[in-house]
Design a protein around this motif. Structure first.
Motif, mmCIF file in Angstrom:
data_model
loop_
_atom_site.group_PDB
_atom_site.id
_atom_site.type_symbol
_atom_site.label_atom_id
_atom_site.label_comp_id
_atom_site.label_asym_id
_atom_site.label_seq_id
_atom_site.Cartn_x
_atom_site.Cartn_y
_atom_site.Cartn_z
ATOM 1 N N ALA A 180 -5.353 -46.266 -17.190
ATOM 2 C CA ALA A 180 -5.126 -46.394 -18.632
ATOM 3 C C ALA A 180 -6.323 -45.930 -19.456
ATOM 4 N N CYS A 181 -7.524 -45.932 -18.856
ATOM 5 C CA CYS A 181 -8.723 -45.548 -19.605
ATOM 6 C C CYS A 181 -8.739 -44.064 -19.959
ATOM 7 N N ASN A 182 -7.981 -43.258 -19.233
ATOM 8 C CA ASN A 182 -7.936 -41.818 -19.491
ATOM 9 C C ASN A 182 -9.339 -41.215 -19.468
ATOM 10 N N ASP A 183 -10.154 -41.693 -18.538
ATOM 11 C CA ASP A 183 -11.528 -41.231 -18.377
ATOM 12 C C ASP A 183 -11.812 -41.183 -16.873
ATOM 13 N N PRO A 184 -12.102 -40.019 -16.320
ATOM 14 C CA PRO A 184 -12.337 -39.910 -14.872
ATOM 15 C C PRO A 184 -13.439 -40.824 -14.359
ATOM 16 N N THR A 185 -14.467 -41.056 -15.180
ATOM 17 C CA THR A 185 -15.567 -41.929 -14.754
ATOM 18 C C THR A 185 -15.091 -43.370 -14.606
ATOM 19 N N ALA A 186 -14.364 -43.869 -15.603
ATOM 20 C CA ALA A 186 -13.830 -45.232 -15.531
ATOM 21 C C ALA A 186 -12.852 -45.370 -14.381
ATOM 22 N N ASP A 187 -12.021 -44.365 -14.195
ATOM 23 C CA ASP A 187 -11.033 -44.410 -13.118
ATOM 24 C C ASP A 187 -11.723 -44.474 -11.761
ATOM 25 N N LYS A 188 -12.752 -43.674 -11.574
ATOM 26 C CA LYS A 188 -13.481 -43.667 -10.305
ATOM 27 C C LYS A 188 -14.151 -45.015 -10.062
ATOM 28 N N LEU A 189 -14.763 -45.573 -11.099
ATOM 29 C CA LEU A 189 -15.407 -46.881 -10.983
ATOM 30 C C LEU A 189 -14.405 -47.950 -10.595
ATOM 31 N N LEU A 190 -13.279 -47.999 -11.278
ATOM 32 C CA LEU A 190 -12.310 -49.058 -11.023
ATOM 33 C C LEU A 190 -11.568 -48.852 -9.700
ATOM 34 N N GLN A 191 -11.454 -47.616 -9.248
ATOM 35 C CA GLN A 191 -10.942 -47.393 -7.891
ATOM 36 C C GLN A 191 -11.885 -48.012 -6.858
ATOM 37 N N ARG A 192 -13.187 -47.834 -7.092
ATOM 38 C CA ARG A 192 -14.183 -48.395 -6.166
ATOM 39 C C ARG A 192 -14.101 -49.925 -6.143
ATOM 40 N N ILE A 193 -13.986 -50.524 -7.309
ATOM 41 C CA ILE A 193 -13.882 -51.981 -7.398
ATOM 42 C C ILE A 193 -12.588 -52.463 -6.758
ATOM 43 N N ALA A 194 -11.487 -51.763 -7.019
ATOM 44 C CA ALA A 194 -10.200 -52.144 -6.442
ATOM 45 C C ALA A 194 -10.244 -52.102 -4.911
ATOM 46 N N ALA A 195 -10.982 -51.144 -4.350
ATOM 47 C CA ALA A 195 -11.105 -51.069 -2.895
ATOM 48 C C ALA A 195 -11.810 -52.302 -2.342
ATOM 49 N N ASP A 196 -12.829 -52.774 -3.046
ATOM 50 C CA ASP A 196 -13.500 -54.019 -2.646
ATOM 51 C C ASP A 196 -12.521 -55.188 -2.677
ATOM 52 N N GLU A 197 -11.773 -55.282 -3.774
ATOM 53 C CA GLU A 197 -10.850 -56.407 -3.931
ATOM 54 C C GLU A 197 -9.814 -56.420 -2.810
ATOM 55 N N ASN A 198 -9.397 -55.241 -2.373
ATOM 56 C CA ASN A 198 -8.412 -55.185 -1.302
ATOM 57 C C ASN A 198 -8.981 -55.727 0.004
ATOM 58 N N LEU A 199 -10.217 -55.379 0.317
ATOM 59 C CA LEU A 199 -10.837 -55.902 1.528
ATOM 60 C C LEU A 199 -11.046 -57.405 1.441
ATOM 61 N N HIS A 200 -11.404 -57.896 0.260
ATOM 62 C CA HIS A 200 -11.541 -59.337 0.078
ATOM 63 C C HIS A 200 -10.200 -60.032 0.298
ATOM 64 N N MET A 201 -9.146 -59.438 -0.259
ATOM 65 C CA MET A 201 -7.809 -60.002 -0.073
ATOM 66 C C MET A 201 -7.453 -60.086 1.409
ATOM 67 N N ILE A 202 -7.767 -59.048 2.171
ATOM 68 C CA ILE A 202 -7.419 -59.043 3.597
ATOM 69 C C ILE A 202 -8.126 -60.168 4.332
ATOM 70 N N PHE A 203 -9.394 -60.429 3.994
ATOM 71 C CA PHE A 203 -10.104 -61.552 4.619
ATOM 72 C C PHE A 203 -9.358 -62.857 4.378
ATOM 73 N N TYR A 204 -9.056 -63.146 3.132
ATOM 74 C CA TYR A 204 -8.393 -64.409 2.803
ATOM 75 C C TYR A 204 -6.974 -64.455 3.366
ATOM 76 N N ARG A 205 -6.281 -63.339 3.322
ATOM 77 C CA ARG A 205 -4.917 -63.297 3.865
ATOM 78 C C ARG A 205 -4.916 -63.598 5.358
ATOM 79 N N ASN A 206 -5.914 -63.082 6.077
ATOM 80 C CA ASN A 206 -5.984 -63.338 7.511
ATOM 81 C C ASN A 206 -6.327 -64.788 7.818
#
Length: 325
Positions: A180-206
């Motif tokens: 939604a930011c329509n900015d490649p820099t913001a998108d790249k940053l939030l993709q990086r953060i989202a990847a962290d959140e996914n790994l955190h989710m997998i820990f708790y899910r397991n």
């Protein structure tokens, strides 16, 4: 009838699974530096150092993207509250303590990077952002948005259930905010953060999945409590409801995404509706889940219908205004 395990028994029985999943996480995660995702060449001083204070015209973000970024950042800001609750439930011993420290350090990067990006690009009002941060952190937060007094009968099972869904929900929100930011820099940053959140989710899910094998009824009772009463941890932050409506209306995070991209994938992973090891308590909890999910589907469909009508009216109004000009 299944015997209910104590908090200490649960921690002891699940400690091996925690150690395995800490090692798994460390083997899969990738360290990164917040400063690498901030366009520093866009920065300039504010008035305290002889520059100019913020003006709304300086922001390149839409109202929706700005609301989503503020909401996501304030959510990350309450890390001290989340650390305290997880440390209190997990303890700081052995693998549990190692995870608490590692998770906290990784989560802290998110707030650092997002705030630097927003201030350097002048995307939001820095004074209001700081006021909101002080208010939100002053109020604190616990899982499910409850106060500590309301969590008296909650256990580690409620916590790992909640953070499983919450981490996945945060991943979805960050990922869609980046778009939604329509900015490649913001998108790249939030993709990086989202990847962290996914790994955190997998820990708790397991961990929660192992708890289901260890104490099926007790674990499913906690899962049902969390799913049917789920609230994002930003509940209570300034402008949370207004920003939440904007985010839902424009596809950042809505009921459909909550049901189809967060709740259902996790329940399927745990095979909640296929398992045959539940007793009376577990069967009752599963029945409650089924009823709740059916109602959530109805609510999501109604919201989508109302949203589509509202967006169509707005588009027609813009078109009329454009023609008039």
């Amino acid at each position: 009838m299944q015997r209910e395990l104590t908090q200490i028994e649960l921690l002891q029985e699940l400690s091996g699974v925690a150690e395995q999943n800490v090692n798994r996480h460390l083997s899969m995660t990738r360290d990164w530096n917040p400063h690498d995702y901030v366009p520093w060449d866009e920065g300039r001083n504010f008035s305290a150092l002889g520059g100019a204070d913020w003006d709304p015209a300086q922001s390149q973000l839409s109202d929706v993207a700005r609301a989503a970024m503020i909401t996501n950042l304030l959510t990350e800001d309450n890390l001290p509250s989340y650390h305290r609750e997880i440390a209190d439930n997990f303890s700081m011993d052995h693998a549990w303590g190692h995870w608490v420290g590692r998770w906290t350090a990784e989560e802290n990067r998110h707030g650092i990077a997002m705030r630097d990006y927003l201030l350097v690009t002048r995307a939001v009002d820095p004074v209001k952002l700081e006021e909101f941060r002080m208010t939100h952190m002053g109020n604190g937060a616990t899982s499910e948005g409850h106060t500590g007094a309301e969590l008296g009968d909650r256990s580690i099972l409620h916590l790992v259930s909640y953070v499983t869904f919450q981490e996945l929900a945060t991943r979805v929100s960050h990922r869609n905010t980046g778009k939604a930011c329509n900015d490649p820099t913001a998108d790249k940053l939030l993709q990086r953060i989202a990847a962290d959140e996914n790994l955190h989710m997998i820990f708790y899910r397991n961990i929660c999945g192992a708890a289901l094998d260890l104490a099926p009824d007790q674990a499913l009772r906690a899962i049902a409590d969390i799913v049917t009463g789920f609230q994002m941890p930003g509940l209570g932050m300034p402008d949370f409801r207004r920003n939440g409506v904007l985010m839902a209306k424009h596809g950042i995070y809505d009921l459909r995404q909550h049901r189809d991209e967060v709740v259902m994938p996790v329940l399927r992973k745990w095979k909640i509706f296929e398992r045959e090891d539940f007793g009376a308590v577990g069967e009752q909890a599963r029945d409650e889940l089924a009823v709740f999910l059916a109602d959530l589907e109805v609510q999501a469909a109604k919201f989508e219908e109302m949203r589509d009508r509202s967006l169509a009216r707005e588009a027609a109004r813009r078109e009329r205004t454009g023609l008039a000009v």
